[in-house]
Design a protein around this motif. Structure first.
Motif, PDB file in Angstrom:
ATOM      1  N   ASP A 121       0.905  -1.220  -0.120  1.00 31.57           N
ATOM      2  CA  ASP A 121       0.043  -0.037  -0.139  1.00 31.57           C
ATOM      3  C   ASP A 121       0.884   1.284  -0.037  1.00 31.57           C
ATOM      4  O   ASP A 121       0.421   2.266  -0.474  1.00 31.57           O
ATOM      5  N   ALA A 122       1.968   1.205   0.327  1.00 33.38           N
ATOM      6  CA  ALA A 122       3.044   2.367   0.603  1.00 33.38           C
ATOM      7  C   ALA A 122       4.463   1.717   0.482  1.00 33.38           C
ATOM      8  O   ALA A 122       4.595   0.524   0.581  1.00 33.38           O
ATOM      9  N   LYS A 142       0.773   5.581  -5.269  1.00 34.83           N
ATOM     10  CA  LYS A 142       1.014   5.079  -3.691  1.00 34.83           C
ATOM     11  C   LYS A 142       1.744   5.777  -3.038  1.00 34.83           C
ATOM     12  O   LYS A 142       2.760   6.471  -3.622  1.00 34.83           O
ATOM     13  N   PRO A 143       1.372   6.091  -1.792  1.00 36.82           N
ATOM     14  CA  PRO A 143       2.792   6.858  -0.985  1.00 36.82           C
ATOM     15  C   PRO A 143       4.126   6.367  -1.088  1.00 36.82           C
ATOM     16  O   PRO A 143       4.124   5.134  -0.767  1.00 36.82           O
ATOM     17  N   HIS A 340       6.141   8.666   9.118  1.00 31.68           N
ATOM     18  CA  HIS A 340       5.548   8.220   8.114  1.00 31.68           C
ATOM     19  C   HIS A 340       4.873   7.130   8.042  1.00 31.68           C
ATOM     20  O   HIS A 340       3.741   6.567   7.324  1.00 31.68           O
ATOM     21  N   ASP A 343       1.662   8.594   9.241  1.00 39.04           N
ATOM     22  CA  ASP A 343       1.055   9.062   7.970  1.00 39.04           C
ATOM     23  C   ASP A 343       0.401   8.117   7.200  1.00 39.04           C
ATOM     24  O   ASP A 343      -0.850   8.357   6.811  1.00 39.04           O
ATOM     25  N   VAL A 344       1.007   7.006   6.842  1.00 42.93           N
ATOM     26  CA  VAL A 344       0.113   5.867   6.165  1.00 42.93           C
ATOM     27  C   VAL A 344      -0.842   5.497   6.712  1.00 42.93           C
ATOM     28  O   VAL A 344      -1.968   5.213   6.100  1.00 42.93           O
ATOM     29  N   ARG A 347      -3.579   8.142   6.376  1.00 42.80           N
ATOM     30  CA  ARG A 347      -4.258   8.057   5.153  1.00 42.80           C
ATOM     31  C   ARG A 347      -5.131   6.630   4.926  1.00 42.80           C
ATOM     32  O   ARG A 347      -6.203   6.824   4.237  1.00 42.80           O
ATOM     33  N   SER A 348      -4.851   5.664   5.437  1.00 44.52           N
ATOM     34  CA  SER A 348      -5.438   4.356   5.279  1.00 44.52           C
ATOM     35  C   SER A 348      -6.931   4.412   5.977  1.00 44.52           C
ATOM     36  O   SER A 348      -7.818   3.997   5.475  1.00 44.52           O
ATOM     37  N   GLY A 350      -8.384   7.420   6.598  1.00 44.53           N
ATOM     38  CA  GLY A 350      -9.044   8.266   5.639  1.00 44.53           C
ATOM     39  C   GLY A 350     -10.018   7.691   4.759  1.00 44.53           C
ATOM     40  O   GLY A 350     -11.010   7.938   4.256  1.00 44.53           O
ATOM     41  N   ALA A 351      -8.927   6.682   3.814  1.00 42.04           N
ATOM     42  CA  ALA A 351      -9.652   6.003   2.644  1.00 42.04           C
ATOM     43  C   ALA A 351     -10.785   5.168   3.035  1.00 42.04           C
ATOM     44  O   ALA A 351     -11.775   4.977   2.370  1.00 42.04           O
ATOM     45  N   ARG A 354     -13.845   7.118   3.736  1.00 45.70           N
ATOM     46  CA  ARG A 354     -14.479   7.699   2.548  1.00 45.70           C
ATOM     47  C   ARG A 354     -15.185   6.557   1.846  1.00 45.70           C
ATOM     48  O   ARG A 354     -16.160   6.879   1.104  1.00 45.70           O
TER      49      ARG A 354
END
Length: 357
Positions: A121-122, A142-143, A340, A343-344, A347-348, A350-351, A354
């Motif tokens: 995923d990153a 991808k990050p 980081h 951060d990942v 983001r996960s 958040g996704a 959504r």
């Protein structure tokens, strides 16, 4: 957070060391870390005691071992894992199948061969060059973050400044395999001996070419000037690096090279080859002298230049030390890992939110 840190494959090289270091640095930042490894590697792990690191073994027969993925999923759920850092293709395949929704799998890339890591995923990439490869392969969708290997920077009071009157001393260390280029260093030293330059050299490490390198030195008439002590353990690093005026990184191709970072940390003048990946760590005339790979004559000229110019050696060494403190120290890399990974995970989540909306 609870972080699963996993590797399968070679447990003797730089990737294995980086896996252990990642666990230690993340635990040092307050995270709970589960180190997931193959059963046959259990005896190669340090005794972490109360270091916030648990070691778990799980057998994995290959990239398509579905039973291993099933067992890994139970482990992830039982331990409440928030994020997974995987250091090998086999670990990524297993854990990507195992990870529940919302638990990201981060590939820590230690090789330019990234094909088997792209399911992640990153990505954590140890050089800017590797990040460019990853971004090209993923289309930047991808990050991906640059997180170097880390090095323990020794305190200044254990560094020794060699006298200009001491015999010029050259060092190198690594696996004695063809791509590391030690044969070019021996050839360069042979050229310098023919010119009448006095020196001592140490090439530490082991591997398939050790006997060949010793025979090469013998054929050039310089075997008595080069020591081949085998591997140097952590407890001997101070005496090893303090004994040199110059350290040589001679790879024909490589990924980063811990020798580079250790040379900087121990405040040694460095000669490095101009190869993709490692060359992003140094700049010619600033933190190193950079030479073409597989070019003993150019390497000999760089060694001669540093032999003749102690002030240049001192400037390169000082700038390298600054680079180690600024970019590669355990403290700096621990902070990057912490930031980081968080951060990942954010983001996960958040996704996932959504997707539910």
């Amino acid at each position: 957070m609870h972080i699963l840190n996993a590797v399968y494959g070679d447990s003797t090289g730089g990737r294995w060391g980086a896996t252990l270091k990642t666990a230690e640095l993340l635990a040092g930042r307050g995270h709970r870390v589960t180190l997931l490894i193959a059963p046959e590697d259990a005896d190669k792990v340090p005794d972490y005691g109360q270091a916030n690191i648990d070691v778990v073994t799980l057998r994995n027969s290959g990239h398509y071992d579905l039973l291993a993925s099933f067992r890994a999923r139970r482990l992830i759920r039982a331990r409440g894992v928030d994020a997974i850092v995987a250091h090998s293709g086999r670990a990524i395949y297993m854990l990507k199948r195992a990870a529940p929704s919302g638990v990201p799998v981060i590939a820590f890339n230690h090789s330019h061969n990234i094909k088997r890591t792209l399911k992640a995923d990153a990505f954590f990439c140890i050089t800017p060059y590797m990040k460019r490869i990853v971004d090209a392969a993923t289309g930047g969708q991808k990050p991906a973050f640059v997180i170097s290997n880390a090095v323990q920077v020794p305190p200044l009071d254990v560094l020794e400044v060699r006298s200009n009157d001491a015999a010029f001393s050259v060092g190198a260390i690594g696996r004695m395999v063809p791509n590391k280029g030690f044969q070019h260093l021996v050839a360069a030293l042979g050229l310098l001996a023919r010119e009448g330059m006095q020196f001592r050299a140490t090439i530490a490490g082991d591997g398939e070419l050790r006997t060949t390198l010793m025979a090469q030195a013998e054929a050039l008439g310089i075997r008595d000037r080069i020591d081949f002590p085998g591997w140097i353990g952590p407890e001997d690093k101070a005496s090893f690096f303090n004994g040199f005026d110059v350290v040589c990184f001679t790879s024909e191709w490589d990924v980063q090279g811990i020798t580079i970072l250790e040379s900087f940390a121990w405040r040694k003048a460095l000669i490095g080859t101009d190869v993709d990946g490692p060359s992003s760590c140094y700049e010619d005339g600033d933190t190193a002298l950079v030479v073409p790979p597989m070019d003993p004559a150019a390497l000999a000229r760089a060694l001669r230049r540093l032999h003749d110019d102690p002030s240049l050696r001192g400037r390169l060494a000082a700038k390298g030390r600054e680079q180690a403190e600024r970019s590669y120290s355990d403290e700096v890399i621990a902070s990057l890992l912490d930031r980081h990974v968080c951060d990942v995970v954010a983001r996960s989540h958040g996704a996932r939110a959504r997707a539910r909306a």
